[in-house]
Design an enzyme around this catalytic site. Structure first.
Site, PDB file in Angstrom:
ATOM      1  N   ASN A  84      43.760  46.909  46.046  1.00 53.97           N
ATOM      2  CA  ASN A  84      43.979  45.789  46.957  1.00 53.97           C
ATOM      3  C   ASN A  84      45.146  44.926  46.451  1.00 53.97           C
ATOM      4  O   ASN A  84      44.961  43.840  45.911  1.00 53.97           O
ATOM      5  CB  ASN A  84      42.703  44.964  47.114  1.00 53.97           C
ATOM      6  CG  ASN A  84      42.777  43.990  48.255  1.00 53.97           C
ATOM      7  OD1 ASN A  84      43.867  43.653  48.741  1.00 53.97           O
ATOM      8  ND2 ASN A  84      41.623  43.506  48.687  1.00 53.97           N
TER       9      ASN A  84
ATOM     10  N   ALA B 230      37.711  36.687  52.761  1.00 51.23           N
ATOM     11  CA  ALA B 230      38.180  37.555  53.839  1.00 51.23           C
ATOM     12  C   ALA B 230      38.895  36.727  54.902  1.00 51.23           C
ATOM     13  O   ALA B 230      38.502  35.600  55.192  1.00 51.23           O
ATOM     14  CB  ALA B 230      37.015  38.310  54.479  1.00 51.23           C
TER      15      ALA B 230
ATOM     16  N   GLU C 188      35.979  39.964  40.938  1.00 50.86           N
ATOM     17  CA  GLU C 188      36.290  41.387  40.866  1.00 50.86           C
ATOM     18  C   GLU C 188      36.975  41.753  42.168  1.00 50.86           C
ATOM     19  O   GLU C 188      36.597  41.267  43.235  1.00 50.86           O
ATOM     20  CB  GLU C 188      35.015  42.220  40.691  1.00 50.86           C
ATOM     21  CG  GLU C 188      34.388  42.028  39.336  1.00 50.86           C
ATOM     22  CD  GLU C 188      32.881  42.112  39.365  1.00 50.86           C
ATOM     23  OE1 GLU C 188      32.285  41.968  40.454  1.00 50.86           O
ATOM     24  OE2 GLU C 188      32.296  42.290  38.293  1.00 50.86           O
TER      25      GLU C 188
ATOM     26  N   TYR D 255      45.631  36.337  44.002  1.00 52.79           N
ATOM     27  CA  TYR D 255      44.905  35.776  42.867  1.00 52.79           C
ATOM     28  C   TYR D 255      45.852  35.439  41.718  1.00 52.79           C
ATOM     29  O   TYR D 255      45.704  34.396  41.078  1.00 52.79           O
ATOM     30  CB  TYR D 255      43.802  36.728  42.409  1.00 52.79           C
ATOM     31  CG  TYR D 255      42.735  36.957  43.456  1.00 52.79           C
ATOM     32  CD1 TYR D 255      42.200  35.895  44.189  1.00 52.79           C
ATOM     33  CD2 TYR D 255      42.265  38.226  43.730  1.00 52.79           C
ATOM     34  CE1 TYR D 255      41.226  36.100  45.155  1.00 52.79           C
ATOM     35  CE2 TYR D 255      41.286  38.443  44.691  1.00 52.79           C
ATOM     36  CZ  TYR D 255      40.771  37.381  45.394  1.00 52.79           C
ATOM     37  OH  TYR D 255      39.809  37.585  46.350  1.00 52.79           O
TER      38      TYR D 255
END
Length: 173
Positions: A134, A96, A129, A141
């Site tokens: 998102n 985050a 996951e 990623y």
């Protein structure tokens, strides 16, 4: 215009101030004293946030590694990330960046170091996951070499949503 296109255009318009912000971060291993601030970011970011106790338990176990990104001009935490390791595999559990620090590349910088440190701890495969919606996280990623392995139907709640399962093999040098 897709969410990915909007994100890429936003990154292209990144101001010099934002680039400087990314260069002014310091990465540290998360300490117990960081937990209240990390938990506050977690509550602002996720619909089902970890509690302070959850972070404390993760730090006290020897199989986890968490990093915090701090601004060099102060001690405020801009973001955090971490994994839990089992033998030669690690699961990314929390990633985050505080909302006012997003789109500065801080998440990418944190994750690159986390992956490097994991490699140093013998991790050969990382898994995670992420919510299917998102787009920013999926793009990040993929940029870091993660590939889609599958989908977990209705994995997330609040709101109910599928999770995309991704992994990254560590390349030997």
């Amino acid at each position: 215009m897709t969410e990915n296109n909007r994100m890429e255009q936003g990154a292209a318009r990144m101001t010099e101030k934002n680039r400087m912000r990314r260069e002014q971060i310091r990465l540290d291993v998360m300490q117990l004293s960081d937990i209240p601030e990390v938990a506050a970011i977690e509550r602002q970011t996720f619909s089902q946030p970890w509690t302070e106790k959850g972070f404390r338990d993760a730090l006290e176990q020897g199989d986890s590694l968490y990093l915090v990104a701090r601004m060099e001009d102060g001690n405020e935490i801009a973001g955090y990330c971490g994994f839990q390791q089992g033998l030669d595999e690690a699961e990314l559990l929390n990633v985050a960046v505080r909302s006012d620090f997003r789109e500065n590349g801080i998440g990418c910088v944190m994750l690159r170091l986390l992956l490097k440190l994991g490699r140093g701890r013998g991790v050969h495969r990382f898994v995670l996951e992420v919510r299917k919606s998102n787009a920013a996280a999926l793009h990040l990623y993929e940029k870091l070499g993660f590939v889609v392995e599958g989908v977990r139907k209705n994995f997330y709640e609040k709101p109910t949503e599928d999770a995309v399962i991704m992994s990254r093999q560590v390349r030997e040098k």
